[in-house]
Design an enzyme around this catalytic site. Structure first.
Site, PDB file in Angstrom:
ATOM      1  CD  GLU A 171      -5.145   4.912   0.175  1.00 30.42           C
ATOM      2  OE1 GLU A 171      -4.519   4.737   1.356  1.00 30.42           O
ATOM      3  OE2 GLU A 171      -5.546   4.709   0.200  1.00 30.42           O
ATOM      4  NE  ARG A 177      -5.687  -5.012 -19.908  1.00 29.03           N
ATOM      5  CZ  ARG A 177      -6.289  -4.569 -20.636  1.00 29.03           C
ATOM      6  NH1 ARG A 177      -6.909  -3.375 -20.912  1.00 29.03           N
ATOM      7  NH2 ARG A 177      -5.886  -5.238 -22.339  1.00 29.03           N
ATOM      8  CE  LYS A 219      -6.181   1.458 -26.468  1.00 28.01           C
ATOM      9  NZ  LYS A 219      -6.088   1.882 -24.994  1.00 28.01           N
ATOM     10  CB  THR A 263      -4.541   2.455 -22.429  1.00 23.09           C
ATOM     11  OG1 THR A 263      -3.668   3.231 -23.742  1.00 23.09           O
ATOM     12  CG2 THR A 263      -5.608   3.523 -22.106  1.00 23.09           C
ATOM     13  CE1 TYR A 295      -4.349  -0.162  -0.123  1.00 18.41           C
ATOM     14  CE2 TYR A 295      -4.954  -1.112   0.611  1.00 18.41           C
ATOM     15  CZ  TYR A 295      -5.248  -1.143   0.381  1.00 18.41           C
ATOM     16  OH  TYR A 295      -6.307  -0.481  -0.441  1.00 18.41           O
ATOM     17  CG  ASP A 299      -7.580   9.987 -24.765  1.00 21.52           C
ATOM     18  OD1 ASP A 299      -6.421   8.951 -24.108  1.00 21.52           O
ATOM     19  OD2 ASP A 299      -8.747   8.953 -24.403  1.00 21.52           O
TER      20      ASP A 299
HETATM   21  N1  DSN Z   1     -11.411  -0.115 -25.872  1.00 19.60           N
HETATM   22  C1  DSN Z   1     -10.227   0.734 -26.278  1.00 19.60           C
HETATM   23  C2  DSN Z   1     -10.433   0.314 -27.457  1.00 19.60           C
HETATM   24  O1  DSN Z   1     -10.681  -1.243 -27.778  1.00 19.60           O
HETATM   25  O2  DSN Z   1      -9.865   1.340 -28.465  1.00 19.60           O
HETATM   26  C3  DSN Z   1     -10.185   2.026 -25.708  1.00 19.60           C
HETATM   27  O3  DSN Z   1     -10.708   2.191 -24.500  1.00 19.60           O
END
Ligand code: DSN
Length: 421
Positions: A62, A241, A235, A232, A60, A206
């Site tokens: 925080e 993730r 990707k 994110t 933990y 974003d």
């Molecule tokens: N779910 C993601 C995607 O496949 O583009 C975006 O959040």
């Protein structure tokens, strides 16, 4: 070092819980056995997986490094500090926060930093390529804020910057969001900045989908233009993730407070350590070559799909993904997805701009090349992949699925995901 690392131990899992062990193995086999064309997925490295499966998960912490609400944070502090320094260096950012649990959490925090309920935000419409969190009514973003949506031009299918400007002048949003989940083309961040400046709005990019291409210097960066960049980490970037936020120094305090304690509690320190591992990987020339190849592959795949009769939305791609209108091939998106799935090709149906079908049916598919490129495939294989998609989609009665599946198996056999040592 080795005997003190209580990390991923598949034999121990199999002995203790064969049911879940079977699922873990089954998923590995699924990832290895088919063509993974979901544009938002990738195969992260064994090093990242090791950090994810580590005892940092137990801690933990925080707060932020040096300012925690728990004792015993010396090790995790170092992991987070290293990760933050790597993110700032890699993206040329003044501030980085690696604690967001996901892209949606990062967006939630960014809005929380700058907006009050009822404030106006201007984001891209989901059916035109935006994201759930950019103002749709089913998400907090459209429920708690006054969300106004821009879209693409009906003829060019590129972002309609004139519409963005008109809506901005009319609605005076406090925050403008650029970015989306099905935008195949480069986004003109300079124009967004100009529009935001004209009305005194903040600009949030974003960058979840394309931040990996920015990290690999394959496409221009939004960092010099945006007040805040959300992302994110799993990707094209190919990390664990999770999510992250970059921002200008003047917004650092607001962003940090909005992540913790406003929207999140304890950070996932194993994930933050894994993000740090990934950011180091992304700073290497091999990753830059990978990112360039991702784009070349997406372009080659799109050309191949045009030869198979699909129509690429916007006419092509500059990034890792393409959006294809399936109507010229005589199928809906949902039919194309199902037929590909039966043949071992994993992709998703996707609404195309001005789609006459509901999103559950859709008139398009979205394909991306991050995973295939990690497997070492390049332009010649993209031609083969396009032919296989074409054959699978035209296979009305399922009679060709076996043949396509065999060709898929041969292709992934030559370019395995997670090759055996
Ligand atoms: N779910 C993601 C995607 O496949 O583009 C975006 O959040």
């Amino acid at each position: 070092m080795r005997e003190t690392f209580w990390g991923p131990d598949f034999d121990a899992l199999a002995a203790q819980d064969p049911e879940i062990a079977g699922i873990v193995l089954g998923e590995l086999q699924r990832q290895r056995g088919g063509l993974q064309l979901i544009a938002s997925e990738n195969f992260t490295s064994p090093a990242v997986l090791a950090a994810l499966g580590s005892t940092l998960s137990n801690k933990y912490a925080e707060g932020y490094p040096g300012r925690r609400y728990y004792g015993g944070c010396a090790e995790v502090d170092r992991a987070e500090e290293i990760g933050i320094a790597r993110a700032k260096e890699l993206f040329g950012a003044e501030h980085a926060n690696l604690q967001p649990h996901s892209g949606a959490s990062a967006n939630f925090a960014a809005y929380g930093a700058f907006l009050q309920p009822g404030d106006t935000l201007l984001g891209m419409a989901l059916p035109h390529g935006g994201h759930l969190t950019h103002g749709t009514r089913v998400s907090f973003s459209g429920r708690w804020y006054n969300a106004v949506a821009y879209g693409v031009h009906p003829q060019t299918e590129h972002i309609d910057y004139d519409q963005v400007r008109d809506l901005a002048r009319r609605h005076r949003p406090k925050l403008i969001v650029a970015g989306g989940s099905a935008v195949p083309r480069l986004i003109d961040f300079a124009v967004f900045r100009e529009i935001a400046d004209e009305i005194g709005a903040l600009l949030m990019v974003d960058a979840a989908h394309f931040i990996g291409l920015v990290a690999g210097q394959a496409i221009p960066s939004p960092v010099p233009y945006a007040d805040v960049v959300t992302m994110t980490t799993h990707k094209v970037l190919r990390g664990p993730r999770g999510g992250a936020i970059l921002c200008r120094a003047e917004h650092a305090k607001a962003i940090d407070k909005a992540v913790f304690p406003f929207t999140q509690g304890g950070p996932m320190m194993h994930a933050i350590a894994a993000k740090a591992v990934n950011l180091l990987e992304c700073s290497r020339p091999a990753y830059q070559a990978y990112a360039r190849q991702v784009v070349l592959n997406a372009q080659a795949l799109t050309e191949g799909l045009v030869a198979e009769g699909f129509r690429p939305v916007t006419g092509g791609t500059d990034t890792h993904l393409a959006l294809l209108d399936t109507r010229p091939v005589g199928v809906t998106g949902v039919e194309a997805e199902a037929r590909c799935d039966a043949a071992g090709i994993v992709l998703n149906k996707n609404a195309i701009p001005f789609d006459p079908q509901p999103p559950s049916v859709a008139s398009g598919i979205r394909v991306g090349t991050p995973s295939l490129t990690t497997q070492g495939m390049s332009e010649p294989e993209m031609k083969d992949v396009a032919s296989l998609i074409g054959a699978a989609v035209r296979d009305e009665d399922g009679s060709a699925a076996g043949e396509v599946r065999a060709a898929v198996a041969e292709l992934v056999g030559r370019h395995p995901a997670y090759p055996r040592p």
